[in-house]
Design an enzyme around this catalytic site. Structure first.
Site, PDB file in Angstrom:
ATOM      1  N   HIS A  43      28.033 -28.366 -53.860  1.00  0.00           N
ATOM      2  CA  HIS A  43      28.238 -27.202 -54.722  1.00  0.00           C
ATOM      3  C   HIS A  43      26.978 -26.894 -55.532  1.00  0.00           C
ATOM      4  O   HIS A  43      26.553 -25.759 -55.626  1.00  0.00           O
ATOM      5  CB  HIS A  43      29.426 -27.486 -55.655  1.00  0.00           C
ATOM      6  CG  HIS A  43      29.367 -28.834 -56.323  1.00  0.00           C
ATOM      7  ND1 HIS A  43      29.189 -30.003 -55.614  1.00  0.00           N
ATOM      8  CD2 HIS A  43      29.403 -29.206 -57.626  1.00  0.00           C
ATOM      9  CE1 HIS A  43      29.142 -31.024 -56.455  1.00  0.00           C
ATOM     10  NE2 HIS A  43      29.270 -30.569 -57.682  1.00  0.00           N
ATOM     11  N   ARG A  44      26.351 -27.939 -56.092  1.00  0.00           N
ATOM     12  CA  ARG A  44      25.177 -27.721 -56.939  1.00  0.00           C
ATOM     13  C   ARG A  44      23.993 -27.234 -56.110  1.00  0.00           C
ATOM     14  O   ARG A  44      23.285 -26.316 -56.495  1.00  0.00           O
ATOM     15  CB  ARG A  44      24.823 -29.003 -57.702  1.00  0.00           C
ATOM     16  CG  ARG A  44      23.749 -28.795 -58.750  1.00  0.00           C
ATOM     17  CD  ARG A  44      23.573 -29.975 -59.689  1.00  0.00           C
ATOM     18  NE  ARG A  44      24.764 -30.263 -60.440  1.00  0.00           N
ATOM     19  CZ  ARG A  44      25.645 -31.231 -60.162  1.00  0.00           C
ATOM     20  NH1 ARG A  44      25.446 -32.043 -59.155  1.00  0.00           N
ATOM     21  NH2 ARG A  44      26.706 -31.402 -60.888  1.00  0.00           N
ATOM     22  N   ASP A  75      27.610 -25.019 -64.925  1.00  0.00           N
ATOM     23  CA  ASP A  75      28.855 -25.698 -65.255  1.00  0.00           C
ATOM     24  C   ASP A  75      29.550 -26.019 -63.940  1.00  0.00           C
ATOM     25  O   ASP A  75      29.623 -25.163 -63.054  1.00  0.00           O
ATOM     26  CB  ASP A  75      29.738 -24.825 -66.148  1.00  0.00           C
ATOM     27  CG  ASP A  75      30.831 -25.648 -66.815  1.00  0.00           C
ATOM     28  OD1 ASP A  75      30.518 -26.708 -67.373  1.00  0.00           O
ATOM     29  OD2 ASP A  75      32.007 -25.242 -66.771  1.00  0.00           O
ATOM     30  N   GLY A  79      30.191 -39.702 -60.993  1.00  0.00           N
ATOM     31  CA  GLY A  79      31.421 -38.940 -61.222  1.00  0.00           C
ATOM     32  C   GLY A  79      32.495 -39.243 -60.195  1.00  0.00           C
ATOM     33  O   GLY A  79      32.841 -40.402 -59.944  1.00  0.00           O
ATOM     34  N   LYS A 137      18.608 -33.169 -63.090  1.00  0.00           N
ATOM     35  CA  LYS A 137      18.897 -31.751 -62.844  1.00  0.00           C
ATOM     36  C   LYS A 137      17.636 -30.917 -63.030  1.00  0.00           C
ATOM     37  O   LYS A 137      17.324 -30.034 -62.245  1.00  0.00           O
ATOM     38  CB  LYS A 137      19.934 -31.251 -63.865  1.00  0.00           C
ATOM     39  CG  LYS A 137      21.352 -31.209 -63.345  1.00  0.00           C
ATOM     40  CD  LYS A 137      22.251 -30.507 -64.348  1.00  0.00           C
ATOM     41  CE  LYS A 137      23.696 -30.871 -64.112  1.00  0.00           C
ATOM     42  NZ  LYS A 137      24.598 -30.352 -65.146  1.00  0.00           N
TER      43      LYS A 137
HETATM   44  P1  IMP Z   1      28.643 -30.716 -65.122  1.00  0.00           P
HETATM   45  O1  IMP Z   1      29.141 -29.395 -65.597  1.00  0.00           O
HETATM   46  O2  IMP Z   1      27.546 -30.613 -64.105  1.00  0.00           O
HETATM   47  O3  IMP Z   1      28.327 -31.642 -66.260  1.00  0.00           O
HETATM   48  O4  IMP Z   1      29.859 -31.397 -64.335  1.00  0.00           O
HETATM   49  C1  IMP Z   1      31.107 -31.661 -64.966  1.00  0.00           C
HETATM   50  C2  IMP Z   1      31.730 -32.906 -64.390  1.00  0.00           C
HETATM   51  O5  IMP Z   1      32.108 -32.685 -63.025  1.00  0.00           O
HETATM   52  C3  IMP Z   1      30.818 -34.124 -64.365  1.00  0.00           C
HETATM   53  O6  IMP Z   1      30.920 -34.842 -65.570  1.00  0.00           O
HETATM   54  C4  IMP Z   1      31.373 -34.931 -63.205  1.00  0.00           C
HETATM   55  O7  IMP Z   1      32.449 -35.718 -63.622  1.00  0.00           O
HETATM   56  C5  IMP Z   1      31.907 -33.861 -62.273  1.00  0.00           C
HETATM   57  N1  IMP Z   1      30.942 -33.550 -61.222  1.00  0.00           N
HETATM   58  C6  IMP Z   1      30.120 -32.471 -61.140  1.00  0.00           C
HETATM   59  N2  IMP Z   1      29.365 -32.522 -60.033  1.00  0.00           N
HETATM   60  C7  IMP Z   1      29.710 -33.664 -59.400  1.00  0.00           C
HETATM   61  C8  IMP Z   1      29.264 -34.288 -58.195  1.00  0.00           C
HETATM   62  O8  IMP Z   1      28.382 -33.796 -57.465  1.00  0.00           O
HETATM   63  N3  IMP Z   1      29.867 -35.442 -57.880  1.00  0.00           N
HETATM   64  C9  IMP Z   1      30.837 -36.025 -58.633  1.00  0.00           C
HETATM   65  N4  IMP Z   1      31.270 -35.506 -59.770  1.00  0.00           N
HETATM   66  C10 IMP Z   1      30.714 -34.329 -60.155  1.00  0.00           C
END
Ligand code: IMP
Length: 197
Positions: free
Chosen positions: A178-179, A69, A151, A12
């Protein structure tokens, strides 16, 4: 300007560095500025949780701090797992156990539409706040497809590409995820903010 990223995820950090360095922003990890905070995600929205993390790091360092988040919101589950995506099913489960639980809980339910959401919050020591958001719509498959990603990637299907996130290259995923969208929205807002100063 120094900007601390409230995350221990090297991947990240590198991604954020690539996007923000051209704005003249020095992107630092928590480690680099000598803090390691364990912030409990007690919020009920992505906005609240990213704010909790960014504010804690800004207050601990006296520097601008950003946190993200993310989570998966499934329509037939009324938006669940949402902010509980990382903890879905409880502690200690593998990624595969979590997405299999999701498939189980969706059995017989429609529609299978869903979206991934990322919210980025950046807190400045003068009290200013920037909030950016990115969403990626899709559907949940009936079984995992693809080997890449992490994930819930193998069960998140992008209709216009006819592939799951787990079948995309990192570049393909970043262009629509999304990210990726939240980061580009954040970079635009930060650039405008810095111009006004
Ligand atoms: P975080 O807030 O970025 O840690 O995301 C929370 C949770 O959402 C992660 O632990 C993953 O399980 C899921 N997640 C977030 N982004 C993705 C993605 O791009 N692909 C799959 N799972 C995701």
């Amino acid at each position: 300007m120094k900007l601390v990223v409230a995350s221990r995820n090297e991947h990240k950090l590198a991604e954020i560095r690539t996007i923000l360095t051209h704005l003249g922003v020095e992107v630092c990890s928590e480690e680099e500025v000598g803090v390691t905070l364990e912030v409990e995600e007690t919020g009920t929205t992505f906005e609240e949780n990213s704010m909790l993390k960014a504010k804690a790091v800004m207050e601990a360092t006296g520097l601008a701090a950003m946190a993200d988040d993310s989570g998966l919101c499934v329509d037939c589950l009324n938006g669940a797992p949402g902010v509980y995506t990382a903890r879905y099913g409880g502690p200690g489960l593998s990624d595969a156990q979590r997405y299999r639980l999701l498939l189980e809980n969706m059995r017989g339910q429609t529609p299978r539409t869903a979206k991934f959401v990322t919210v980025i919050t950046c807190c400045f020591p003068n009290g200013d706040v920037i909030v950016a958001r990115g969403e990626c719509p899709g559907t949940i498959t009936y079984a995992p497809i693809g080997k890449g990603g992490f994930g819930y990637d193998p069960v998140f299907f992008v209709p216009h590409l006819k592939k799951t996130f787990a079948q995309l290259t990192p570049e393909e995923k970043n262009a629509i995820s999304h990210r990726g969208r939240a980061l580009r929205d954040f970079a635009e807002k930060l650039e405008a903010y810095l111009k006004d100063r």
